[in-house]
Enzyme design. Structure first.
Site, PDB file in Angstrom:
ATOM      1  N   TYR A 103       0.834  -1.200   0.000  1.00  0.00           N
ATOM      2  CA  TYR A 103       0.000   0.000   0.000  1.00  0.00           C
ATOM      3  C   TYR A 103       0.871   1.254   0.000  1.00  0.00           C
ATOM      4  O   TYR A 103       0.671   2.170  -0.808  1.00  0.00           O
ATOM      5  CB  TYR A 103      -0.912  -0.002   1.227  1.00  0.00           C
ATOM      6  CG  TYR A 103      -1.717   1.279   1.397  1.00  0.00           C
ATOM      7  CD1 TYR A 103      -2.654   1.661   0.444  1.00  0.00           C
ATOM      8  CD2 TYR A 103      -1.535   2.091   2.518  1.00  0.00           C
ATOM      9  CE1 TYR A 103      -3.388   2.817   0.585  1.00  0.00           C
ATOM     10  CE2 TYR A 103      -2.273   3.253   2.682  1.00  0.00           C
ATOM     11  CZ  TYR A 103      -3.194   3.615   1.712  1.00  0.00           C
ATOM     12  OH  TYR A 103      -3.919   4.769   1.860  1.00  0.00           O
ATOM     13  N   LYS A 107       1.326   4.214  -2.963  1.00  0.00           N
ATOM     14  CA  LYS A 107       1.082   5.632  -2.697  1.00  0.00           C
ATOM     15  C   LYS A 107       2.321   6.473  -3.019  1.00  0.00           C
ATOM     16  O   LYS A 107       2.215   7.582  -3.554  1.00  0.00           O
ATOM     17  CB  LYS A 107       0.681   5.824  -1.234  1.00  0.00           C
ATOM     18  CG  LYS A 107      -0.762   5.449  -0.921  1.00  0.00           C
ATOM     19  CD  LYS A 107      -1.725   6.394  -1.626  1.00  0.00           C
ATOM     20  CE  LYS A 107      -3.163   6.206  -1.184  1.00  0.00           C
ATOM     21  NZ  LYS A 107      -4.089   7.127  -1.881  1.00  0.00           N
TER      22      LYS A 107
END
Length: 367
Positions: A103, A107
């Site tokens: 994750y 990002k």
């Protein structure tokens, strides 16, 4: 100004849409998971500002982190470059971008894409590495401990705490929206931007505060919910009420004179009550050494009488609800209140301290 908001069905997106319209920004292009990029592309030629909030944080497959967080961002930026729309872009990123997990890596790559867009076309970009965001409409039992705790405590479900000392770094949804909308109203330096204030607390502190909100309906003792983190958390807690939970009862004590009800108590600023008096009834007939009370007649007519307990000096005052006046009690003066009207008397009362049965600072002295 035409504004594109992606991720409008998400927690931040829902709040931002409401706030944008409140501020008069009505030309908004909304994008959510039901829209394909091909459907969005023709609209980009009209856009003047982008809030890119869409993202994936709990996918079924690890690859969806990159398709949801990086690929959509890259497609959006590439299309803006292709059509020559060098417009400001806000990216909702995460503090996880500095960590080595799928994750966070997705990002971080989205951040790089936005920075390259700025480098190529010179458009302002604003990257927010958000910590945990809390507030109304955040989904419980998903990825917010605040939302889950609020939902569970409101509904009498248990909460699970593995480590009460575990630290939380939080920002409130209203502060996030204020920061975003501020970008539309004045120029700011591009790059990485922080939300202020940042609230540092622990899981245990949050749980204890939420439990205190729960019991306040029975104790009538409310926290200092007017400022800071406690204000934001209390508002968030209330937002998880179902409509049938909007109301609760308070105790009332009645006799032949009328009734008395306490409404709200505070830890530092006294308490609020109200009482009624039947026609011709006198209530009070006592004095205080330190306690102060403020009376407001909200229905009917009353005669307030005062007597200085040392000198015997007397004073009386007639007040009715047609002329709203606050009447103070003064330490060292005995006082009483008589219903001199032809209807029930209702009086609101604030005292600067919570009533203490063991030390009430109330001494009988009829006038």
């Amino acid at each position: 100004m035409s504004i594109l908001v992606t991720g409008v069905q998400g927690f931040i997106g829902k709040n931002l849409l409401v706030r944008l319209r409140e501020q008069g920004f009505d030309d908004i292009i909304e994008c959510d998971r039901s829209h394909t990029f091909e459907q969005l592309k023709p609209k980009l030629s009209e856009v003047d500002f982008v809030f890119h909030l869409a993202g994936v944080n709990r996918p079924k497959k690890e690859s969806e982190f990159f398709s949801g967080n990086l690929d959509l961002t890259q497609k959006l930026l590439d299309e803006l470059m292709r059509i020559g729309r060098y417009i400001p872009v806000v990216l909702s990123s995460s503090i996880q971008a500095q960590f080595s997990n799928p994750y966070g890596e997705s990002k971080a790559l989205a951040e790089e894409a936005v920075l390259k867009y700025q480098e190529k076309c010179g458009a302002p970009v604003y990257i927010y590495r958000l910590p945990n965001v809390f507030g109304k409409w955040c989904k419980p039992n998903y990825n917010s401990v605040i939302a889950t705790f609020c939902h569970n405590i409101v509904n009498d479900f248990p909460i699970t705490i593995h480590d009460e000392s575990s630290k939380l770094h939080l920002v409130y949804i209203d502060d996030v929206c204020n920061a975003f909308i501020g970008l539309l109203k004045k120029k700011q330096a591009s790059g990485f931007v922080n939300i202020s204030p940042l609230f540092d607390t622990t899981v245990g502190e949050v749980a204890n505060l939420l439990r205190s909100f729960k019991v306040s309906r029975e104790s009538l003792l409310i926290n200092d919910v007017g400022i800071g983190f406690t204000r934001a958390l209390y508002s968030t807690y209330l937002s998880y009420f179902n409509p049938e939970q909007f109301v609760y009862s308070i105790p009332s004590y009645a006799d032949e004179r009328g009734s008395f009800s306490e409404m709200l108590k505070t830890s530092k600023s006294g308490q609020f009550s109200f009482f009624t008096a039947n026609i011709g009834i006198t209530r009070g007939g006592h004095y205080h050494h330190s306690k102060n009370e403020k009376f407001l007649v909200i229905k009917g007519s009353a005669r307030f009488k005062f007597e200085q307990i040392i000198t015997g000096e007397r004073y009386s005052l007639d007040v009715d609800s047609s002329n709203l006046q606050v009447v103070e009690t003064v330490p060292g003066w005995s006082h009483d209140i008589t219903n001199i009207g032809q209807e029930e008397l209702i009086v609101m009362l604030w005292a600067n301290e919570i009533f203490d049965r063991e030390s009430p600072d109330t001494f009988t002295r009829p006038l």
